[in-house]
Design a protein around this motif. Structure first.
Motif, PDB file in Angstrom:
ATOM      1  N   TRP A  69       0.810  -1.212   0.000  1.00 37.87           N
ATOM      2  CA  TRP A  69       0.000   0.000   0.000  1.00 37.87           C
ATOM      3  C   TRP A  69       0.850   1.271   0.000  1.00 37.87           C
ATOM      4  N   ASN A  92      -4.303  -3.649  -0.543  1.00 34.49           N
ATOM      5  CA  ASN A  92      -5.098  -3.400   0.656  1.00 34.49           C
ATOM      6  C   ASN A  92      -4.361  -2.402   1.537  1.00 34.49           C
ATOM      7  N   ASN A  93      -5.134  -1.586   2.241  1.00 29.73           N
ATOM      8  CA  ASN A  93      -4.519  -0.576   3.102  1.00 29.73           C
ATOM      9  C   ASN A  93      -4.088  -1.184   4.436  1.00 29.73           C
ATOM     10  N   ILE A 105      -7.138   5.159   6.650  1.00 33.95           N
ATOM     11  CA  ILE A 105      -7.317   6.005   5.463  1.00 33.95           C
ATOM     12  C   ILE A 105      -8.555   6.903   5.632  1.00 33.95           C
ATOM     13  N   SER A 110     -10.458   2.319  -0.320  1.00 37.57           N
ATOM     14  CA  SER A 110      -9.054   2.224  -0.741  1.00 37.57           C
ATOM     15  C   SER A 110      -8.894   2.292  -2.257  1.00 37.57           C
ATOM     16  N   GLY A 187     -13.160  -4.124   0.813  1.00 37.65           N
ATOM     17  CA  GLY A 187     -12.091  -3.464   1.533  1.00 37.65           C
ATOM     18  C   GLY A 187     -11.872  -4.018   2.923  1.00 37.65           C
TER      19      GLY A 187
END
Length: 214
Positions: A69, A92-93, A105, A110, A187
């Motif tokens: 990320w 993926n964050n 975030i 995302s 997400g």
């Protein structure tokens, strides 16, 4: 198809193996340059080559983001024009597994953030829900099984092309919707991740129906 992969870590290498075995031509790239990937590409068949990020994008039917990320924005910044390119966002964050590895975030989706990194691209969120090692050993086995892969995006034709690619490795696209709603569902804060196996199409659709039930 010609597939460009940006990111040569576990995800990038797993996808390179799956797609080259299925007969696709893959250009694998990373931030350190093609020379750093000589040993990596030798592990695959002759359909896999190493290149720069620009090499991976140029001429590709589909570009896959398989970057950590924190490195995604920088990785794609070397490409001047993303207009009309089909881009699959597998990112993926998070920085590590588990709740402590999640990157805040501010409640955003995302993939909508990633879409801002590749302006003009036809972005499809996919291949982010199942852990890499499970996905790599389940897809492409040639056993005739159908394994569900969630996809989300705003461009119907781009999702169709991604679905066609997934079908070549035994994956069946299950559409979760547009990049906002579907991206949320897939997400890290959404309801679809967390299953530690590839799902059947029936199970994946049932899980999606439950997640979207009003």
């Amino acid at each position: 198809m010609k597939i460009g992969i940006i990111g040569a870590g576990r995800m990038g290498q797993a996808l390179a193996g799956l797609f080259t075995r299925a007969g696709h031509d893959v250009v694998l790239s990373n931030s350190r340059g093609p020379e750093s990937l000589t040993d990596v590409v030798e592990e695959f068949n002759e359909r896999c080559s190493a290149g720069t990020v620009s090499d991976a994008v140029e001429g590709a039917d589909i570009v896959i983001l398989a970057t950590p990320w924190a490195k995604t924005a920088e990785a794609v910044s070397v490409v001047d024009d993303w207009t009309d390119r089909i881009v699959v966002d597998t990112t993926n964050n998070r920085r590590a597994p588990g709740p402590d590895g999640l990157i805040d975030i501010d409640g955003r989706i995302s993939s909508e953030i990633v879409a801002e990194y590749v302006p003009g691209a036809r972005l499809v969120k996919a291949l982010n829900v199942t852990p890499i090692h499970i996905m790599a050993t389940t897809l492409g086995t040639g056993d005739g099984s159908e394994h569900a892969v969630y996809v989300a995006g705003d461009d119907a034709d781009a999702k169709k092309k991604v679905a066609e690619l997934l079908a070549t490795v035994g994956g069946v696209a299950v559409d979760t919707g547009d990049l906002h709603e579907g991206g949320f569902l897939q997400g890290m804060s959404g309801p679809l991740p967390g299953v530690m196996e590839m799902q059947s199409v029936e199970d994946a659709k049932a899980r999606l129906a439950e997640a979207t039930k009003k």
